[in-house]
Design a protein around this motif. Structure first.
Motif, mmCIF file in Angstrom:
data_model
loop_
_atom_site.group_PDB
_atom_site.id
_atom_site.type_symbol
_atom_site.label_atom_id
_atom_site.label_comp_id
_atom_site.label_asym_id
_atom_site.label_seq_id
_atom_site.Cartn_x
_atom_site.Cartn_y
_atom_site.Cartn_z
ATOM 1 N N ALA A 1 16.652 5.085 41.164
ATOM 2 C CA ALA A 1 15.649 5.508 40.177
ATOM 3 C C ALA A 1 15.850 4.799 38.843
ATOM 4 C CB ALA A 1 15.704 7.022 39.996
ATOM 5 N N ALA A 2 17.101 4.668 38.422
ATOM 6 C CA ALA A 2 17.374 4.016 37.139
ATOM 7 C C ALA A 2 16.947 2.557 37.166
ATOM 8 C CB ALA A 2 18.852 4.135 36.796
ATOM 9 N N ARG A 3 17.256 1.854 38.231
ATOM 10 C CA ARG A 3 16.884 0.439 38.323
ATOM 11 C C ARG A 3 15.367 0.289 38.399
ATOM 12 N NH1 ARG A 3 17.691 -4.441 36.526
ATOM 13 N NH2 ARG A 3 16.837 -5.963 37.952
ATOM 14 N N LEU B 1 8.816 -0.010 37.136
ATOM 15 C CA LEU B 1 8.076 0.208 38.379
ATOM 16 C C LEU B 1 7.868 1.685 38.647
ATOM 17 C CD1 LEU B 1 9.980 -2.242 40.774
ATOM 18 C CD2 LEU B 1 7.756 -2.623 39.689
ATOM 19 N N SER B 2 6.715 2.010 39.186
ATOM 20 C CA SER B 2 6.482 3.362 39.680
ATOM 21 C C SER B 2 7.054 3.444 41.100
ATOM 22 C CB SER B 2 4.985 3.669 39.714
ATOM 23 O OG SER B 2 4.353 2.862 40.696
ATOM 24 N N GLN B 3 7.149 4.644 41.617
ATOM 25 C CA GLN B 3 7.586 4.791 43.003
ATOM 26 C C GLN B 3 6.607 4.098 43.945
ATOM 27 O OE1 GLN B 3 8.058 9.051 43.383
ATOM 28 N NE2 GLN B 3 10.259 8.918 42.942
ATOM 29 N N ASP B 4 5.330 4.179 43.639
ATOM 30 C CA ASP B 4 4.316 3.498 44.460
ATOM 31 C C ASP B 4 4.527 1.988 44.465
ATOM 32 O OD1 ASP B 4 2.608 5.498 45.564
ATOM 33 O OD2 ASP B 4 1.755 5.828 43.573
ATOM 34 N N GLN B 5 4.802 1.420 43.291
ATOM 35 C CA GLN B 5 5.001 -0.023 43.207
ATOM 36 C C GLN B 5 6.251 -0.466 43.969
ATOM 37 O OE1 GLN B 5 4.886 0.017 38.919
ATOM 38 N NE2 GLN B 5 2.976 -1.190 38.891
ATOM 39 N N LEU B 6 7.323 0.298 43.851
ATOM 40 C CA LEU B 6 8.531 -0.033 44.593
ATOM 41 C C LEU B 6 8.274 0.081 46.094
ATOM 42 C CD1 LEU B 6 11.483 -0.788 44.819
ATOM 43 C CD2 LEU B 6 12.066 1.617 44.381
#
Length: 82
Positions: free
Chosen positions: A24-26, A32-37
């Motif tokens: 999450a930190a990185r 980045l959002s979670q969606d983007q990752l």
């Protein structure tokens, strides 16, 4: 999935939580959002949520994809050895 014969030691749970925090930190450091990752990895957002909350662990291949998506070597996501 069959149940484990013996529960995992407490330190394993602590490392799972620490991995989620590092992910999450990185991700946030990269903006980045979670969606983007998830898109970078080719997985669903739920998968990222589960990793970050330590609900599930990434398999080795997913760890490699995760590290590449986060632009770090895989070892940077894992606890220091020793």
């Amino acid at each position: 999935m069959p149940a484990r014969r013996n529960p995992r030691p407490d330190w394993v749970r602590q490392e799972q939580l620490a991995l989620g925090i590092r992910i999450a930190a990185r991700r946030r450091a990269l903006g980045l959002s979670q969606d983007q990752l998830a898109d970078r990895m080719g997985v669903e957002r739920r998968t990222i949520q589960r990793y970050e909350r330590a609900v599930s662990d990434p398999r080795y291949a997913d760890l490699l994809l995760l590290a590449r998506a986060l632009e770090v070597p895989p070892a940077e996501l894992l606890p220091p050895s020793g």
